[in-house]
Design a protein around this motif. Structure first.
Motif, mmCIF file in Angstrom:
data_model
loop_
_atom_site.group_PDB
_atom_site.id
_atom_site.type_symbol
_atom_site.label_atom_id
_atom_site.label_comp_id
_atom_site.label_asym_id
_atom_site.label_seq_id
_atom_site.Cartn_x
_atom_site.Cartn_y
_atom_site.Cartn_z
ATOM 1 N N PRO A 182 41.936 36.007 36.283
ATOM 2 C CA PRO A 182 40.799 36.862 35.960
ATOM 3 C C PRO A 182 40.480 37.853 37.080
ATOM 4 C CG PRO A 182 40.102 34.589 36.360
ATOM 5 C CD PRO A 182 41.595 34.600 36.445
ATOM 6 N N THR A 183 40.110 39.063 36.694
ATOM 7 C CA THR A 183 39.626 40.049 37.660
ATOM 8 C C THR A 183 38.596 40.918 36.939
ATOM 9 O OG1 THR A 183 40.178 41.899 39.106
ATOM 10 C CG2 THR A 183 41.581 41.611 37.163
ATOM 11 N N PRO A 184 37.493 41.233 37.604
ATOM 12 C CA PRO A 184 36.464 42.029 36.918
ATOM 13 C C PRO A 184 36.918 43.459 36.627
ATOM 14 C CG PRO A 184 35.858 41.628 39.210
ATOM 15 C CD PRO A 184 37.070 40.801 38.944
ATOM 16 N N SER A 208 50.595 52.932 42.691
ATOM 17 C CA SER A 208 50.957 53.108 44.094
ATOM 18 C C SER A 208 50.494 54.481 44.586
ATOM 19 C CB SER A 208 52.474 53.002 44.248
ATOM 20 O OG SER A 208 52.847 53.540 45.499
ATOM 21 N N LYS A 209 50.014 54.507 45.825
ATOM 22 C CA LYS A 209 49.528 55.755 46.398
ATOM 23 C C LYS A 209 50.615 56.450 47.213
ATOM 24 C CE LYS A 209 45.691 55.430 44.456
ATOM 25 N NZ LYS A 209 46.300 54.552 43.467
ATOM 26 N N ARG A 210 51.834 56.019 47.033
ATOM 27 C CA ARG A 210 52.949 56.541 47.823
ATOM 28 C C ARG A 210 53.021 58.075 47.752
ATOM 29 N NH1 ARG A 210 58.315 56.104 46.436
ATOM 30 N NH2 ARG A 210 57.739 55.040 44.519
ATOM 31 N N GLY A 234 43.986 37.066 48.156
ATOM 32 C CA GLY A 234 42.748 36.496 47.637
ATOM 33 C C GLY A 234 42.000 37.481 46.759
ATOM 34 N N ASP A 235 41.104 36.926 45.955
ATOM 35 C CA ASP A 235 40.241 37.738 45.110
ATOM 36 C C ASP A 235 39.225 38.432 46.017
ATOM 37 O OD1 ASP A 235 38.342 38.768 43.406
ATOM 38 O OD2 ASP A 235 38.131 36.929 42.221
ATOM 39 N N ILE A 236 39.198 39.739 45.990
ATOM 40 C CA ILE A 236 38.317 40.480 46.896
ATOM 41 C C ILE A 236 36.852 40.123 46.667
ATOM 42 C CG2 ILE A 236 38.048 42.540 45.436
ATOM 43 C CD1 ILE A 236 38.407 42.478 49.278
ATOM 44 N N MET A 237 36.509 39.707 45.453
ATOM 45 C CA MET A 237 35.113 39.380 45.178
ATOM 46 C C MET A 237 34.664 38.154 45.988
ATOM 47 S SD MET A 237 34.836 41.912 43.260
ATOM 48 C CE MET A 237 33.065 41.849 43.093
ATOM 49 N N LEU A 291 39.147 51.075 49.223
ATOM 50 C CA LEU A 291 39.165 50.376 47.932
ATOM 51 C C LEU A 291 40.040 51.152 46.946
ATOM 52 C CD1 LEU A 291 35.316 49.600 47.521
ATOM 53 C CD2 LEU A 291 37.074 48.087 48.454
ATOM 54 N N ASP A 292 41.087 50.507 46.480
ATOM 55 C CA ASP A 292 41.948 51.125 45.466
ATOM 56 C C ASP A 292 42.115 50.130 44.317
ATOM 57 O OD1 ASP A 292 43.703 52.720 44.090
ATOM 58 O OD2 ASP A 292 45.434 52.260 45.364
ATOM 59 N N PRO A 293 41.040 49.905 43.560
ATOM 60 C CA PRO A 293 41.094 48.877 42.517
ATOM 61 C C PRO A 293 41.957 49.323 41.342
ATOM 62 C CG PRO A 293 39.046 50.122 42.372
ATOM 63 C CD PRO A 293 39.758 50.623 43.600
ATOM 64 N N GLY A 340 48.284 46.054 47.080
ATOM 65 C CA GLY A 340 49.341 46.331 46.100
ATOM 66 C C GLY A 340 50.711 46.511 46.725
ATOM 67 N N GLY A 341 51.339 47.653 46.465
ATOM 68 C CA GLY A 341 52.674 47.935 46.985
ATOM 69 C C GLY A 341 52.720 48.081 48.498
ATOM 70 N N GLY A 342 51.569 48.266 49.144
ATOM 71 C CA GLY A 342 51.488 48.173 50.605
ATOM 72 C C GLY A 342 51.556 49.477 51.385
ATOM 73 N N ASP A 361 46.875 45.442 33.560
ATOM 74 C CA ASP A 361 47.181 44.060 33.928
ATOM 75 C C ASP A 361 48.428 44.013 34.823
ATOM 76 O OD1 ASP A 361 47.865 41.403 34.039
ATOM 77 O OD2 ASP A 361 47.347 40.995 31.943
ATOM 78 N N TYR A 362 48.209 43.799 36.109
ATOM 79 C CA TYR A 362 49.325 43.767 37.066
ATOM 80 C C TYR A 362 50.219 42.549 36.853
ATOM 81 C CZ TYR A 362 47.773 47.837 39.551
ATOM 82 O OH TYR A 362 47.466 49.134 39.855
ATOM 83 N N LEU A 363 49.571 41.428 36.549
ATOM 84 C CA LEU A 363 50.343 40.198 36.422
ATOM 85 C C LEU A 363 51.284 40.244 35.216
ATOM 86 C CD1 LEU A 363 50.375 37.890 38.306
ATOM 87 C CD2 LEU A 363 48.704 36.711 36.900
ATOM 88 N N ASN A 372 44.633 43.019 51.910
ATOM 89 C CA ASN A 372 44.256 41.955 50.978
ATOM 90 C C ASN A 372 44.670 42.354 49.565
ATOM 91 O OD1 ASN A 372 42.354 39.497 50.355
ATOM 92 N ND2 ASN A 372 41.875 41.066 48.829
ATOM 93 N N ASP A 373 45.109 41.386 48.799
ATOM 94 C CA ASP A 373 45.362 41.612 47.373
ATOM 95 C C ASP A 373 45.374 40.243 46.716
ATOM 96 O OD1 ASP A 373 46.709 44.203 45.703
ATOM 97 O OD2 ASP A 373 47.010 42.240 44.765
ATOM 98 N N TYR A 374 45.106 40.206 45.409
ATOM 99 C CA TYR A 374 45.140 38.871 44.793
ATOM 100 C C TYR A 374 46.534 38.462 44.360
ATOM 101 C CZ TYR A 374 44.680 39.988 39.671
ATOM 102 O OH TYR A 374 44.859 40.387 38.390
#
Ligand SMILES: C[S@@+](CC[C@H](N)C(=O)[O-])C[C@H]1O[C@@H](n2cnc3c(N)ncnc32)[C@H](O)[C@@H]1O
Length: 339
Positions: free
Chosen positions: A254-256, A12-14, A194-197, A209-211, A38-40, A221-223, A56-58
């Motif tokens: 999956p995420t690259p 988080s960039k809070r 959605g998947d940004i790709m 972009l904050d991958p 992410g956390g928004g 792994d966020y999930l 957007n986020d997956y």
């Protein structure tokens, strides 16, 4: 403008919102994409700066938070809504009680999560539903030691007040916090999952972009950490659980950005896709690609590249005894590439 209801979220960039704000102030833009919301809190910062923001986020969890706080202009939950959400029902679903019994929360807390989840669909307004779901997820995060769902039981119980409050109390408090955050900035903002790709829309003045930061020393792994709130955000209608897993987590997505061999190509693809926008890219000094590599990659797509940095070790005095210990020194970079 209201205050953003904070939740602990990895990456988080809070804590560096002021730094990001100052950097964004140096860029002229009206529309923005927060590609990994992410956390928004960064989407909310951009909304507060008067921008038309697409988040957007997956993760469905991230979309729910952004719908409640960024896309939402007016909807709040009033007392009658809160009462309805928490009112007993004989038709209340029992999925959480059946699936997660004995894993993270008490039977009462699990029953409360089921109850509210069942009642949410009685709200006609999608943004009211988003507030209810976001508040339920935040309640669950606050009640979970360390805010992650990678271990079961309470061995990390640190005695925080948040852990001793009931799920019901956490939920009501969170609804009120989300209500406070709702405002209209006069622009149209949207929240997507959605998947940004796969996302091809590219006509933004600014793309942030904050991958997930990749490091060979730890997984990103966020999930695995947030599977419970990810499931809760859609009441487990969107993705299957791995039945054999101890924590009843969701299947990997999956995420690259999870592997060294794919992360360079993925970033390059995004830099190319958004090369007509100003690109703002967050990354950290203890991750791969390195500062030099990222600068070079961005230079291939942008006319002019600047790097801002903020030293996390010294800026936030929470680990003051570690000052001077280089192992803990980590900087956050913001690369800005102009078209
Ligand atoms: C560093 S976090 C973003 C943190 C966010 N800026 C904040 O302040 O809370 C990275 C995010 O990327 C998301 N993510 C990972 N792979 C993705 C993909 N392929 N497409 C979209 N989002 C992805 C994760 O779900 C996670 O929320």
């Amino acid at each position: 403008m209201g205050r953003f209801p904070a939740s602990r979220f990895m990456g988080s960039k809070r804590r560096i919102l002021n730094f990001l704000h100052d950097a964004f102030m140096q860029i002229e833009f009206g529309t923005a994409l927060d590609a990994f919301s992410g956390g928004g809190s960064v989407s909310y910062l951009l909304k507060s700066m008067g921008k038309a923001v697409d988040s957007n986020d997956y993760l469905a969890y991230a979309q729910v938070v952004a719908m409640a706080t960024v896309e939402n202009k007016y909807a709040v939950l009033d007392e009658a809504d809160i009462e309805m959400l928490a009112s007993p029902s004989r038709q209340a679903p029992t999925f959480i009680q059946d699936t997660f019994n004995g894993l993270f929360f008490t039977p009462e807390d699990n029953a409360f999560l089921d109850l509210v989840s069942g009642n949410i669909d009685r709200l006609a307004d999608p943004h009211k539903r988003a507030i209810a779901r976001a508040a339920l997820c935040r309640a669950a995060l606050k009640k979970q030691p360390r805010g992650v769902f990678t271990v079961v039981g309470h061995r990390y119980d640190d005695g925080r007040a948040d852990l001793s409050r009931s799920m019901r109390e956490q939920f009501v408090r969170s609804v009120l916090d989300y209500n406070e955050a709702v405002f209209d900035n006069g622009r149209s903002c949207r929240a997507a999952q959605g998947d940004i790709m796969q996302r091809l829309e590219a006509n933004y003045d600014l793309v942030y972009l904050d991958p997930p930061y990749y490091s060979p020393h730890s997984d990103n792994d966020y999930l695995r950490r947030y599977h419970f709130v990810e499931g809760l955000a859609t009441y487990w209608t969107a993705a299957p659980i791995i039945e054999t897993s101890k924590t009843k987590r969701l299947e990997r997505r999956p995420t690259p950005f999870a592997a060294r061999k794919s992360i360079y190509g993925a970033l390059d693809t995004l830099f190319e896709r958004f090369s007509t926008s100003t690109l703002a890219v967050s990354y950290s000094s203890n991750s791969i690609p390195t500062r030099e590599e990222l600068s070079e990659m961005l230079q291939r797509h942008s006319r002019k590249v600047e790097v801002f940095d903020v030293d996390l070790t010294y800026s936030f005095g929470t680990h003051s005894h570690k000052v001077g210990d280089n192992r803990n020194a980590v900087s956050e970079f913001l690369f800005v590439g102009r078209p």
